[in-house]
Design an enzyme around this catalytic site. Structure first.
Site, short mmCIF file in Angstrom:
data_model
loop_
_atom_site.label_atom_id
_atom_site.label_comp_id
_atom_site.label_asym_id
_atom_site.label_seq_id
_atom_site.Cartn_x
_atom_site.Cartn_y
_atom_site.Cartn_z
N LYS A 22 0.84 -1.21 0.00
CA LYS A 22 0.00 0.00 0.00
C LYS A 22 0.86 1.25 0.00
CE LYS A 22 -2.44 2.55 3.65
NZ LYS A 22 -1.34 3.12 4.41
N ASN A 23 1.82 1.32 0.91
CA ASN A 23 2.54 2.58 1.08
C ASN A 23 3.52 2.86 -0.05
OD1 ASN A 23 1.01 3.20 3.27
ND2 ASN A 23 2.52 2.54 4.80
N CYS A 117 -5.33 8.19 8.84
CA CYS A 117 -5.58 7.65 10.17
C CYS A 117 -5.32 8.69 11.24
CB CYS A 117 -4.67 6.44 10.43
SG CYS A 117 -5.23 4.93 9.66
N ARG A 122 0.20 14.93 12.62
CA ARG A 122 0.90 14.46 11.42
C ARG A 122 1.40 15.66 10.62
NH1 ARG A 122 -1.87 9.06 9.09
NH2 ARG A 122 0.24 8.78 8.38
N ASP A 306 3.69 0.27 12.17
CA ASP A 306 2.47 -0.25 11.54
C ASP A 306 2.18 -1.70 11.92
OD1 ASP A 306 2.30 2.22 10.40
OD2 ASP A 306 2.89 1.59 8.39
N ARG A 398 -9.11 0.60 3.77
CA ARG A 398 -8.14 1.53 3.17
C ARG A 398 -6.82 0.84 2.87
NH1 ARG A 398 -6.62 5.37 6.92
NH2 ARG A 398 -4.98 5.49 5.40
C1 EPZ Z 1 4.00 6.71 6.61
O1 EPZ Z 1 3.34 7.83 7.16
C2 EPZ Z 1 2.96 5.64 6.46
N1 EPZ Z 1 1.92 6.13 5.59
C3 EPZ Z 1 2.40 5.26 7.82
O2 EPZ Z 1 1.56 4.15 7.62
C4 EPZ Z 1 3.53 4.83 8.75
O3 EPZ Z 1 3.03 4.64 10.06
C5 EPZ Z 1 4.62 5.90 8.79
O4 EPZ Z 1 5.05 6.25 7.44
C6 EPZ Z 1 5.85 5.46 9.57
O5 EPZ Z 1 6.37 4.28 9.00
C7 EPZ Z 1 2.11 6.17 4.28
O6 EPZ Z 1 3.14 5.76 3.75
C8 EPZ Z 1 0.99 6.67 3.45
P1 EPZ Z 1 6.39 9.77 8.62
P2 EPZ Z 1 4.06 9.25 7.12
O7 EPZ Z 1 6.47 11.03 7.85
O8 EPZ Z 1 4.90 9.33 5.92
C9 EPZ Z 1 7.09 13.00 12.10
C10 EPZ Z 1 -0.30 2.78 7.91
O9 EPZ Z 1 -0.86 2.24 8.89
N2 EPZ Z 1 7.08 13.99 11.00
O10 EPZ Z 1 7.44 8.74 8.42
O11 EPZ Z 1 3.00 10.27 7.32
C11 EPZ Z 1 5.71 12.40 12.33
O12 EPZ Z 1 4.92 13.20 13.18
C12 EPZ Z 1 0.17 4.22 7.96
O13 EPZ Z 1 -0.11 2.20 6.83
C13 EPZ Z 1 7.39 15.31 11.27
O14 EPZ Z 1 7.66 15.70 12.41
O15 EPZ Z 1 4.96 9.13 8.41
C14 EPZ Z 1 6.07 11.05 12.91
O16 EPZ Z 1 6.30 11.18 14.29
C15 EPZ Z 1 -0.21 4.93 9.22
N3 EPZ Z 1 7.39 16.21 10.23
C16 EPZ Z 1 7.40 10.69 12.24
O17 EPZ Z 1 7.91 11.92 11.72
C17 EPZ Z 1 7.10 15.81 8.95
O18 EPZ Z 1 7.13 16.68 8.04
C18 EPZ Z 1 7.30 9.70 11.08
O19 EPZ Z 1 6.32 10.14 10.16
C19 EPZ Z 1 6.80 14.47 8.68
C20 EPZ Z 1 6.79 13.57 9.74
#
Ligand code: EPZ
Length: 421
Positions: A22-23, A117, A122, A306, A398
């Site tokens: 998915k991702n 989610c 986020r 995840d 989803r």
């Molecule tokens: C991706 O989300 C995945 N979603 C999430 O999967 C997954 O949990 C996550 O990566 C971590 O592996 C998709 O790929 C669509 P991040 P993403 O940016 O990209 C902080 C699922 O269940 N952060 O890696 O949104 C953030 O708050 C979903 O399949 C910032 O501070 O996650 C978090 O603490 C849920 N500033 C950490 O980084 C930013 O600009 C990691 O977030 C971006 C993120």
């Protein structure tokens, strides 16, 4: 409305085929805009987030033809809009990849703020920081983000946090930049490597994906035709591996990438499960003597956030005390309150959930509080005595393809049914 009904106390036994990730797909599908021609994408999961993405592509001028459950043909020759503000954009998280892609294509993009989610704050500040350093002016409201540059110019960008989304988005934004872009402190998830592989397949010059540093030499043009197959879904594979142990069953998880699953394999073996690897297949066998454990989520190759909810279902019925420390999302323990309704003993202190294992869970009415929470509750329902009903299925749909069918093929007594709220 629909709900899932599970009659529990079932050992899950058999084989399950893992879908495409998915991702990865949620970035590859919009990235076909760069092709400005035909993309045939295979091994795509049949999930609702992608249906939303197909509609967004059509809104932008593409044509999308479904060639089967797991194959799609996308013609992006006529995509001429760099504005994506529809309800579909706001419905899920990964629509933020339109920013990087439309920015690359048109030097300017206006995209609605993404949904997804509800698992914590986020922010997308790291995406914005990356675009700004590539030369963009950014207008940022509660409703949309607009980024615009006269020219996209390669530079060195040091991310302050390791972010999957920012790594992919800024990589997408830099593929056509003038000169070289170096991204430091990148996320290393398998789907990032997959997206880079796709981009290279259409003509980008990207090295280092899967390491801390990604180097992108900007190119002017891309191929107008591509065929590509999405990498298997690490999280779906992990979900069935955990389900095997939780139900003391025996599951052959087929068409996955065992190297991407090391953090989970090590954990399940440490807890006493048997794990056998044969090429792209992993067999996981549970037993009566599984022991408690402690996990802590972190970016790849650490324990994937995840998969922590699914581990929570396992810990709930594992003898002794287990803990989960969630380091990525601050609100990802919603499912624990649902497990408690089923008799689990969980205490939550900030980022740590402590599970005192009980002998068995008891079926009752629960709701999927997010996507992975839904998977956790299905596993718990298979373990529990009696009938579990799970609502809020839109979360599960989803991200999990044919989830009842796959569980049913493993012996679960699981049905989806309509009900009046
Ligand atoms: C991706 O989300 C995945 N979603 C999430 O999967 C997954 O949990 C996550 O990566 C971590 O592996 C998709 O790929 C669509 P991040 P993403 O940016 O990209 C902080 C699922 O269940 N952060 O890696 O949104 C953030 O708050 C979903 O399949 C910032 O501070 O996650 C978090 O603490 C849920 N500033 C950490 O980084 C930013 O600009 C990691 O977030 C971006 C993120």
């Amino acid at each position: 409305m629909e709900r899932i009904k599970i009659n529990g106390k079932t050992k899950l036994v058999g084989e399950v085929n893992i879908a495409g990730a998915k991702n990865s797909a949620v970035a590859l599908i919009p990235a076909t805009i760069l092709v400005k021609g035909i993309s045939i994408i295979d091994n795509i999961p049949d999930i609702s987030d992608l249906k939303g993405y197909y509609e967004i592509l059509e809104e932008l001028g593409a044509t999308v033809e479904i060639l089967g459950d797991n194959k799609v043909k996308i013609d992006t020759s006529n995509v001429n809009s760099n504005v994506a503000l529809s309800g579909n954009v706001k419905a899920f998280r990964a629509s933020y990849y339109l920013l990087g892609i439309l920015f690359s294509m048109f030097n300017s993009a206006t995209v609605g703020m993404p949904g997804g989610c509800n698992i914590g704050k986020r922010p997308i500040d790291q995406h914005i920081k990356g675009f700004e350093q590539l030369g963009a002016k950014v207008e940022y409201t509660n409703d949309y983000v607009k980024i615009e540059a006269d020219k996209i110019i390669g530079t060195t960008i040091d991310f302050d946090v390791v972010s999957v989304g920012a790594t992919i988005n800024v990589m997408l934004g830099a593929v056509k930049a003038e000169g070289t872009t170096i991204l430091n402190n990148c996320a290393k998830e398998p789907h990032i490597v997959d997206v880079a592989n796709f981009l290279n397949e259409i003509g980008a010059k990207i090295t280092g994906a899967g390491t801390d540093t990604i180097i992108i030499e900007g190119v002017d043009t891309f191929k107008n035709y591509v065929e590509y197959s999405v990498v298997p879904d690490q999280i779906e594979a992990g979900t069935y591996m955990i389900a095997a142990v939780a139900t003391k069953g025996d599951i052959l998880v087929k068409n996955c990438v065992p190297e991407d699953m090391e953090f989970l394999i090590n954990e399940l073996v440490k807890m006493g499960a048997t794990v056998e690897i044969d090429n792209n297949n992993i067999r996981v066998v549970g037993n009566e003597n599984i022991v408690s454990s402690n996990i802590e989520t972190s970016p790849h190759p650490g324990f994937a956030t995840d998969l922590q909810s699914q581990m929570g279902a396992l810990f709930a019925i594992t003898n002794g005390t287990s803990t989960i420390t969630e380091n990525i999302w601050e609100s990802r323990f919603g499912y624990c309150y649902e497990l408690e309704k089923m008799g689990a003993k969980v205490t939550i202190d900030n980022t740590v959930a402590t599970f005192d294992g009980v002998d068995t869970l008891v079926g009752t009415e629960v709701k999927a509080t997010d996507l992975r929470a839904g998977a956790s509750l299905i596993i718990a329902g298979c373990v529990a005595n009696g009938v579990t009903t799970i609502t809020n299925l839109h979360h599960i749909d989803r991200g999990y393809e044919k989830i009842e069918e796959k569980f049913r093929n493993l012996g679960a007594q699981i049905e989806r049914e309509n009900y009046n709220d």
